[in-house]
Design a protein around this motif. Structure first.
Motif, PDB file in Angstrom:
ATOM      1  N   UNK A  28      56.527  40.544   5.502  1.00 14.58           N
ATOM      2  CA  UNK A  28      57.207  39.449   6.189  1.00 14.58           C
ATOM      3  C   UNK A  28      56.466  38.111   6.070  1.00 14.58           C
ATOM      4  N   UNK A  29      57.099  37.090   6.569  1.00 12.99           N
ATOM      5  CA  UNK A  29      56.533  35.740   6.527  1.00 12.99           C
ATOM      6  C   UNK A  29      55.158  35.735   7.204  1.00 12.99           C
ATOM      7  N   UNK A  63      48.631  23.671   8.576  1.00 13.21           N
ATOM      8  CA  UNK A  63      48.793  23.763   7.124  1.00 13.21           C
ATOM      9  C   UNK A  63      49.598  25.008   6.747  1.00 13.21           C
ATOM     10  N   UNK A  64      49.348  26.125   7.437  1.00 10.80           N
ATOM     11  CA  UNK A  64      50.103  27.353   7.171  1.00 10.80           C
ATOM     12  C   UNK A  64      51.574  27.155   7.483  1.00 10.80           C
ATOM     13  N   UNK A  72      55.843  27.857   0.000  1.00 14.87           N
ATOM     14  CA  UNK A  72      54.613  28.314  -0.641  1.00 14.87           C
ATOM     15  C   UNK A  72      54.006  29.427   0.202  1.00 14.87           C
ATOM     16  N   UNK A  73      54.469  30.658  -0.013  1.00 18.89           N
ATOM     17  CA  UNK A  73      54.026  31.767   0.828  1.00 18.89           C
ATOM     18  C   UNK A  73      52.569  32.146   0.574  1.00 18.89           C
ATOM     19  N   UNK A  74      52.100  32.000  -0.654  1.00 19.27           N
ATOM     20  CA  UNK A  74      50.704  32.326  -0.936  1.00 19.27           C
ATOM     21  C   UNK A  74      49.763  31.345  -0.231  1.00 19.27           C
ATOM     22  N   UNK A  77      49.849  32.176   3.448  1.00 12.51           N
ATOM     23  CA  UNK A  77      49.011  33.340   3.779  1.00 12.51           C
ATOM     24  C   UNK A  77      47.527  32.962   3.807  1.00 12.51           C
ATOM     25  N   UNK A  78      47.109  32.157   2.837  1.00 13.85           N
ATOM     26  CA  UNK A  78      45.696  31.751   2.760  1.00 13.85           C
ATOM     27  C   UNK A  78      45.302  30.941   3.991  1.00 13.85           C
ATOM     28  N   UNK A  79      46.117  29.950   4.350  1.00 12.59           N
ATOM     29  CA  UNK A  79      45.807  29.125   5.524  1.00 12.59           C
ATOM     30  C   UNK A  79      45.963  29.919   6.814  1.00 12.59           C
ATOM     31  N   UNK A  80      46.904  30.847   6.830  1.00 11.75           N
ATOM     32  CA  UNK A  80      47.081  31.688   8.014  1.00 11.75           C
ATOM     33  C   UNK A  80      45.860  32.563   8.253  1.00 11.75           C
TER      34      UNK A  80
END
Length: 115
Positions: A28-29, A63-64, A72-74, A77-80
């Motif tokens: 999921x998101x 940012x996420x 931009x899901x990648x 994910x990185x910022x998350x």
């Protein structure tokens, strides 16, 4: 001669029999942790205006959210993940500072009461 109508049926739900196995990356998101970040900043502000120590988690969570809204899901994910780590570190630090503050307050009051 009368026109004949064809029997047409459209399934409302897929049967999932012919569906392929889900891709491991189709999770999921990613979460953005904005509320947790705001709460951490407010807790640090309650500790004498040290809210700047909670801002890295807030910046990464915003940012996420921006990356997620752009698609931009990648990047999201990185910022998350970075926001999650920053919020965990800040939350633990806030808890430790509050416990130390309470212990020092108890020690001061017990010393004043004894004299």
């Amino acid at each position: 001669m009368e026109p004949r109508q064809a029997d047409v049926s459209i399934p409302l739900q897929s049967s999932k029999w012919g569906a392929a196995a889900p891709d491991p990356r189709s999770d999921p998101q990613p979460r953005d942790y904005v509320l947790w970040s705001v709460f951490t900043v407010l807790l640090w502000c309650a500790l004498g205006g040290l809210g700047c120590l909670g801002f890295p988690g807030l910046v990464y969570s915003i940012k996420a959210r921006d990356c997620k809204s752009v698609g931009d899901l990648e990047g999201a994910r990185r910022h998350s993940d970075r926001a999650k780590v920053a919020n965990i570190v800040c939350s633990v630090a806030v808890a430790v500072v509050w416990v130390v503050f309470i212990i020092i307050t108890i020690i001061i009051f017990s010393t004043l009461r004894a004299t």
